[in-house]
Design a protein around this motif. Structure first.
Motif, PDB file in Angstrom:
ATOM      1  N   LEU A  97     -24.125  53.636  10.120  1.00  0.00           N
ATOM      2  CA  LEU A  97     -24.470  54.956  10.664  1.00  0.00           C
ATOM      3  C   LEU A  97     -25.806  54.953  11.386  1.00  0.00           C
ATOM      4  N   CYS A  98     -26.571  53.883  11.225  1.00  0.00           N
ATOM      5  CA  CYS A  98     -27.865  53.821  11.927  1.00  0.00           C
ATOM      6  C   CYS A  98     -27.666  53.658  13.435  1.00  0.00           C
ATOM      7  N   LYS A 154     -27.630  60.244   5.252  1.00  0.00           N
ATOM      8  CA  LYS A 154     -28.804  60.762   5.969  1.00  0.00           C
ATOM      9  C   LYS A 154     -28.699  60.605   7.484  1.00  0.00           C
ATOM     10  N   CYS A 155     -27.686  59.884   7.954  1.00  0.00           N
ATOM     11  CA  CYS A 155     -27.524  59.708   9.405  1.00  0.00           C
ATOM     12  C   CYS A 155     -26.185  60.297   9.838  1.00  0.00           C
ATOM     13  N   ARG A 156     -26.155  60.801  11.056  1.00  0.00           N
ATOM     14  CA  ARG A 156     -24.965  61.491  11.538  1.00  0.00           C
ATOM     15  C   ARG A 156     -23.800  60.528  11.771  1.00  0.00           C
ATOM     16  N   PRO A 157     -22.636  60.774  11.129  1.00  0.00           N
ATOM     17  CA  PRO A 157     -21.468  59.945  11.435  1.00  0.00           C
ATOM     18  C   PRO A 157     -20.985  60.272  12.847  1.00  0.00           C
ATOM     19  N   PRO A 158     -20.588  59.249  13.625  1.00  0.00           N
ATOM     20  CA  PRO A 158     -20.161  59.492  15.004  1.00  0.00           C
ATOM     21  C   PRO A 158     -19.039  60.524  15.064  1.00  0.00           C
ATOM     22  N   GLU A 159     -19.107  61.385  16.071  1.00  0.00           N
ATOM     23  CA  GLU A 159     -18.124  62.453  16.277  1.00  0.00           C
ATOM     24  C   GLU A 159     -17.867  63.295  15.030  1.00  0.00           C
ATOM     25  N   ASN A 160     -18.879  63.420  14.233  1.00  0.00           N
ATOM     26  CA  ASN A 160     -18.798  64.241  13.017  1.00  0.00           C
ATOM     27  C   ASN A 160     -17.665  63.847  12.075  1.00  0.00           C
ATOM     28  N   ALA A 211     -15.919  62.158   8.752  1.00  0.00           N
ATOM     29  CA  ALA A 211     -16.416  62.135   7.366  1.00  0.00           C
ATOM     30  C   ALA A 211     -17.046  60.767   7.096  1.00  0.00           C
ATOM     31  N   PRO A 212     -18.099  60.704   6.297  1.00  0.00           N
ATOM     32  CA  PRO A 212     -18.673  59.396   5.964  1.00  0.00           C
ATOM     33  C   PRO A 212     -17.649  58.542   5.217  1.00  0.00           C
ATOM     34  N   GLN A 213     -17.693  57.233   5.466  1.00  0.00           N
ATOM     35  CA  GLN A 213     -16.748  56.339   4.801  1.00  0.00           C
ATOM     36  C   GLN A 213     -17.289  55.942   3.425  1.00  0.00           C
ATOM     37  N   PRO A 214     -16.370  55.527   2.524  1.00  0.00           N
ATOM     38  CA  PRO A 214     -16.807  55.250   1.148  1.00  0.00           C
ATOM     39  C   PRO A 214     -17.988  54.281   1.062  1.00  0.00           C
ATOM     40  N   ASP A 215     -17.996  53.222   1.881  1.00  0.00           N
ATOM     41  CA  ASP A 215     -19.105  52.265   1.762  1.00  0.00           C
ATOM     42  C   ASP A 215     -20.421  52.895   2.232  1.00  0.00           C
ATOM     43  N   GLU A 216     -20.351  53.761   3.256  1.00  0.00           N
ATOM     44  CA  GLU A 216     -21.565  54.438   3.733  1.00  0.00           C
ATOM     45  C   GLU A 216     -22.093  55.383   2.653  1.00  0.00           C
ATOM     46  N   MET A 217     -21.143  56.086   1.989  1.00  0.00           N
ATOM     47  CA  MET A 217     -21.556  57.014   0.925  1.00  0.00           C
ATOM     48  C   MET A 217     -22.163  56.256  -0.241  1.00  0.00           C
ATOM     49  N   GLU A 218     -21.611  55.078  -0.494  1.00  0.00           N
ATOM     50  CA  GLU A 218     -22.108  54.307  -1.633  1.00  0.00           C
ATOM     51  C   GLU A 218     -23.528  53.788  -1.357  1.00  0.00           C
ATOM     52  N   ILE A 219     -23.737  53.289  -0.131  1.00  0.00           N
ATOM     53  CA  ILE A 219     -25.057  52.739   0.191  1.00  0.00           C
ATOM     54  C   ILE A 219     -26.085  53.860   0.271  1.00  0.00           C
ATOM     55  N   CYS A 220     -25.784  54.890   1.043  1.00  0.00           N
ATOM     56  CA  CYS A 220     -26.767  55.966   1.225  1.00  0.00           C
ATOM     57  C   CYS A 220     -26.863  56.841  -0.022  1.00  0.00           C
ATOM     58  N   GLY A 221     -25.768  56.860  -0.801  1.00  0.00           N
ATOM     59  CA  GLY A 221     -25.762  57.665  -2.024  1.00  0.00           C
ATOM     60  C   GLY A 221     -26.855  57.255  -3.002  1.00  0.00           C
ATOM     61  N   GLN A 222     -27.361  56.026  -2.864  1.00  0.00           N
ATOM     62  CA  GLN A 222     -28.459  55.579  -3.749  1.00  0.00           C
ATOM     63  C   GLN A 222     -29.693  56.447  -3.517  1.00  0.00           C
TER      64      GLN A 222
END
Ligand code: SF4
Length: 253
Positions: free
Chosen positions: A82-83, A153-159, A161-172
């Motif tokens: 997402l960066c 914390k970063c905008r997913p492209p074209e709004n 939904a965040p993917q599970p791995d993105e949620m897991e990493i940023c969820g920390q």
């Protein structure tokens, strides 16, 4: 897990001061259920598998954590994909000692442009809901008195939904934010925030309006304001107002 995800985890652990990771020992291919060991072989096998003293890994939220430290650790984060298209990291906003934290899904275009969560149309509706409900119920708070952040914390492209791995990493980071604030209650807005905090497979219509717990902190699930902006969702709007009333009275009465 892909090499990129593994790298992201290792970078995050390194930032948290974790320098040693233990890997499970693979089973010995020569030992099958029918293997018969002589006594010396058995003794050496028991010795080899005996538990060894090891360092206890520090908690994922370091002691004396603060929002400032978490923001510093995030830095110019590139720990997930997402960066790539973001303009700003939208960390969170509001009262850092708040007794109430709202958690949404992720920044949209307006939030990405301004670096502040919930400032687009959905955000304006959330502000209106908090300010109006509190005022009608005689609770002396406004949006600035609560803390608001997102699962990613970063905008997913074209709004998307965040993917599970993105949620897991940023969820920390979300985990650390909530542990650092220790609010009296959390309000998860929408199915993504609900899944990030509860890991529930149930739908949001079944879960909303009832108290759950996140790490011992009361957690209310409600609809995301962007869902309430759709014309046909009048009933959901009424329910969301009820949920909010419940939360505000629980926290501030
Ligand atoms: S979404 Fe979170 S983990 Fe991914 S790059 Fe942004 S701050 Fe880092």
């Amino acid at each position: 897990m892909t090499a990129d995800q593994l790298r992201s985890y290792l970078e995050l652990y390194r930032d948290l001061g974790i320098s040693t990771i233990y890997k499970a020992r693979p089973p010995r291919p020569d030992l099958t259920e029918t293997s018969v060991l002589t006594e010396p072989e058995l003794i050496s096998e028991i010795r080899a598998n005996a538990p060894r003293p090891h360092t206890v890994l520090p908690s994922i939220a370091p002691e004396d954590d603060t929002l400032e430290k978490i923001r510093l650790d995030i830095g110019d984060c590139k720990r997930c994909r997402l960066c790539e298209a973001r303009h700003s990291i939208v960390f969170g906003s509001g009262n850092e000692q708040s007794r109430l934290v709202f958690v949404g899904e992720g920044p949209g275009a307006d939030e990405d442009a301004q670096g502040i969560p919930f400032v687009g149309r959905a955000g304006q509706l959330l502000t209106q809901m908090i300010d109006n409900t509190a005022s009608k119920e005689g609770i002396p708070i406004r949006r600035d008195d609560v803390y608001i952040c997102n699962v990613v914390k970063c905008r997913p492209p074209e709004n998307r939904a965040p993917q599970p791995d993105e949620m897991e990493i940023c969820g920390q980071y979300l985990y650390r934010q909530l542990m650092a604030i220790q609010p009296k209650a959390i309000c998860a807005l929408g199915a993504t925030a609900m899944r990030a905090l509860l890991n529930s497979k149930l739908g949001i219509t079944k879960m909303r309006g009832e108290w759950q717990k996140w790490n011992g902190i009361p957690l209310m699930i409600s609809y995301h304001p962007s869902y309430l902006l759709r014309q046909y969702n009048q009933e959901a709007k009424r329910q969301a107002w009820e949920d909010l009333k419940k939360v505000l009275h629980f926290v501030y009465d």
